[in-house]
Design an enzyme around this catalytic site. Structure first.
Site, PDB file in Angstrom:
ATOM      1  N   TYR A 147       0.857  -1.198   0.000  1.00  0.00           N
ATOM      2  CA  TYR A 147       0.000   0.000   0.000  1.00  0.00           C
ATOM      3  C   TYR A 147       0.881   1.231   0.000  1.00  0.00           C
ATOM      4  CZ  TYR A 147      -3.568   3.411   1.261  1.00  0.00           C
ATOM      5  OH  TYR A 147      -4.407   4.496   1.265  1.00  0.00           O
ATOM      6  N   ASP A 242       9.229   2.778   0.389  1.00  0.00           N
ATOM      7  CA  ASP A 242       8.123   3.424   1.085  1.00  0.00           C
ATOM      8  C   ASP A 242       8.252   3.061   2.558  1.00  0.00           C
ATOM      9  OD1 ASP A 242       5.818   4.284   2.240  1.00  0.00           O
ATOM     10  OD2 ASP A 242       4.487   3.588   0.645  1.00  0.00           O
ATOM     11  N   LYS A 270       3.711   9.195   8.842  1.00  0.00           N
ATOM     12  CA  LYS A 270       3.338   8.678  10.162  1.00  0.00           C
ATOM     13  C   LYS A 270       4.267   9.185  11.283  1.00  0.00           C
ATOM     14  CE  LYS A 270       0.328   5.348   8.163  1.00  0.00           C
ATOM     15  NZ  LYS A 270       0.388   4.529   6.972  1.00  0.00           N
TER      16      LYS A 270
HETATM   17  C1  LIG Z   1      -0.122   4.954   5.555  1.00  0.00           C
HETATM   18  C2  LIG Z   1       0.709   4.636   4.387  1.00  0.00           C
HETATM   19  C3  LIG Z   1       0.750   5.448   3.246  1.00  0.00           C
HETATM   20  C4  LIG Z   1      -0.207   6.592   3.040  1.00  0.00           C
HETATM   21  O1  LIG Z   1      -0.078   7.595   3.976  1.00  0.00           O
HETATM   22  P1  LIG Z   1      -1.330   8.567   4.240  1.00  0.00           P
HETATM   23  O2  LIG Z   1      -0.763   9.595   5.153  1.00  0.00           O
HETATM   24  O3  LIG Z   1      -2.402   7.719   4.833  1.00  0.00           O
HETATM   25  O4  LIG Z   1      -1.732   9.127   2.918  1.00  0.00           O
HETATM   26  C5  LIG Z   1       1.674   5.172   2.269  1.00  0.00           C
HETATM   27  N1  LIG Z   1       2.513   4.131   2.384  1.00  0.00           N
HETATM   28  C6  LIG Z   1       2.499   3.309   3.454  1.00  0.00           C
HETATM   29  C7  LIG Z   1       3.482   2.190   3.534  1.00  0.00           C
HETATM   30  C8  LIG Z   1       1.583   3.520   4.471  1.00  0.00           C
HETATM   31  O5  LIG Z   1       1.532   2.683   5.511  1.00  0.00           O
END
Ligand SMILES: *Cc1c(COP(=O)(O)O)cnc(C)c1O
Length: 434
Positions: A147, A242, A270
């Site tokens: 994701y 990511d 995050k």
């Molecule tokens: C949460 C998440 C995102 C997206 O971040 P948002 O602030 O929710 O848009 C992208 N990549 C990873 C791995 C994530 O866990």
């Protein structure tokens, strides 16, 4: 502890559904995968969430991993309160962005230049734009169940909410765009080799969660990330880690420090915002220099580098540098994982606990989970039962089989013990019922 009756939550959620789509602002919050009335939260402190009915829960969502220090950490709260008095948004550069940027670069040296944005979605979308500008190629490669936020290009075989709802790709994403996103199974280097030979020198970027956490937790197989690094290098493809979840989580320097691999670009989010909306993308200088105003790839943001959020990040990161911080956090999570495995064995309920650092997932699966296809074999209705058994005992797990539990520094040994006794009782109830 009987917490089935939550009349105030039910009443408010009813009202929420008449104004907010599905009663929520992000789909997994709606409990559709587990059923029942979602939590409506009144406040939170440390490891605890307190709902509008006054029920208290040990929280393993922790704002989906953003809150590594737990809720309302006193240092974060006072930094944000102090900053609010000094102005909440400047619309111009402040020293705070420079300081947080420098701190991140010392932790993650592969980030030579950084751009702050307000969400992980923005950051991954922009990182891919930079990679496409740099390589002058269109295709991107991601992994099934990975994701990377909800930008159009990533909503193909994605994890997190899409996995929860069993959606393989999103409505509203043009077919022409979806065709530019290639997917292969996580941990499958042969599949990566194959797709690279099929599309030789056409792939702009490969984007990967170095520790997958949005199909539930799946650690990289030995050599997987090393091979990706080599293949990308050989193909002239930009390797994007990511690290929105793994950054400052798996180690202070993220998964790239733990596994000693240098990606070309990194996406963070995050944790770096200490619970406020911040994310960032960065990497090699020659790639980042293509972003406006230095280069032709446009990207901007009204609230980017927001001072409240920068202060929250600046209050958080130094606390993570305390010697032993990750050792004690991870030790607590390891004990939780090990004793959950023991509880599964004792109960006779089939399952596997995957763990990495302070992340873990209990999959109700017969076989070990190494990729999205394995994760999808989990018994999601059993997960739903377990989720509600735990909730009724005062433990709030992510309301989907395909999400990680996040242990924070605010969780105590006593929280872990209470969680484990709740888990034993919940698994026992499942064993009796099945
Ligand atoms: C949460 C998440 C995102 C997206 O971040 P948002 O602030 O929710 O848009 C992208 N990549 C990873 C791995 C994530 O866990």
């Amino acid at each position: 502890m009987e917490q089935n009756a939550r009349p105030r939550s039910a009443e408010l959620f009813d009202r929420a559904q008449k104004i907010l789509v599905g009663g929520v602002d992000s789909p997994v919050r709606a409990f559709r995968a587990v059923g029942g009335t979602p939590l409506v939260v009144d406040h939170a402190k440390g490891s605890r969430l307190i709902d509008v009915d006054g029920c208290e829960y040990i929280d393993y969502v922790c704002s989906w991993g953003a809150l590594i220090l737990g809720h309302a950490d006193p240092d974060v709260v006072s930094a944000v309160a102090d900053q609010a008095r000094r102005g909440t948004s400047y619309g111009m550069t402040s020293p705070l962005e420079i300081e947080l940027g420098e701190r991140i670069r010392s932790a993650v040296p592969s980030i030579e230049r950084i751009r702050f944005v307000s969400s992980g979605t923005e950051a991954t979308m922009s990182a891919v734009r930079a990679a496409r500008a740099f390589t002058k190629r269109d295709l991107i490669l991601k992994f099934e169940g990975g994701y990377h936020g909800h930008a159009d290009s990533f909503l193909v075989e994605a994890g997190s909410g899409l996995a929860t709802f069993g959606i393989s790709s999103s409505a509203g994403v043009p077919e022409a765009l979806a065709r530019l996103t290639l997917n292969v199974p996580y941990n499958d280097i042969a599949a990566v080799e194959r797709i690279f030979s099929e599309h030789s020198r056409k792939i702009a970027a490969v984007i990967v969660e170095p520790v997958a956490a949005n199909m539930g937790v799946v650690a990289p197989a030995p050599g997987f990330l090393e091979s990706l690094r080599k293949i990308a290098e050989r193909a002239g493809t930009v390797l994007i880690f990511d690290e929105v979840i793994s950054g400052f989580r798996i180690a202070y320097g993220g998964a790239q420090a733990a596994f000693d691999i240098q990606p070309d670009m990194t996406v963070l989010g995050k944790i770096i915002g200490g619970g406020l909306p911040v994310a960032a993308y960065g990497g090699r200088r020659e790639i980042m220099e293509l972003i406006s105003p230095e280069g032709p790839a446009y990207q901007a943001g009204t609230l980017s580098g927001n001072p409240l959020a920068m202060r929250a990040g600046l209050a958080t990161l130094p606390k993570l540098e305390t010697p032993g911080f990750y050792n004690s956090l991870n030790a607590m999570a390891e004990r939780l994982a090990a004793e959950l495995r023991a509880a599964l064995r004792e109960s006779g309920v089939r399952g596997h606990v995957n763990a990495a650092g302070s992340l873990l997932t209990l999959f109700f699966a017969d076989e070990p989970v190494r990729n999205y296809a394995d994760a999808k074999k989990s018994n999601t209705s059993r997960f739903a039962t377990f989720f509600h058994q735990m909730l009724n005992r005062g433990v709030f797990l992510p309301p989907s089989q395909f999400e990680a539990l996040f242990v924070s520094a605010a969780h105590t040994e006593d929280d872990i013990n209470r969680t484990l006794s709740s888990a034993r009782a919940s698994l026992e109830a499942i064993a009796v019922a099945k």
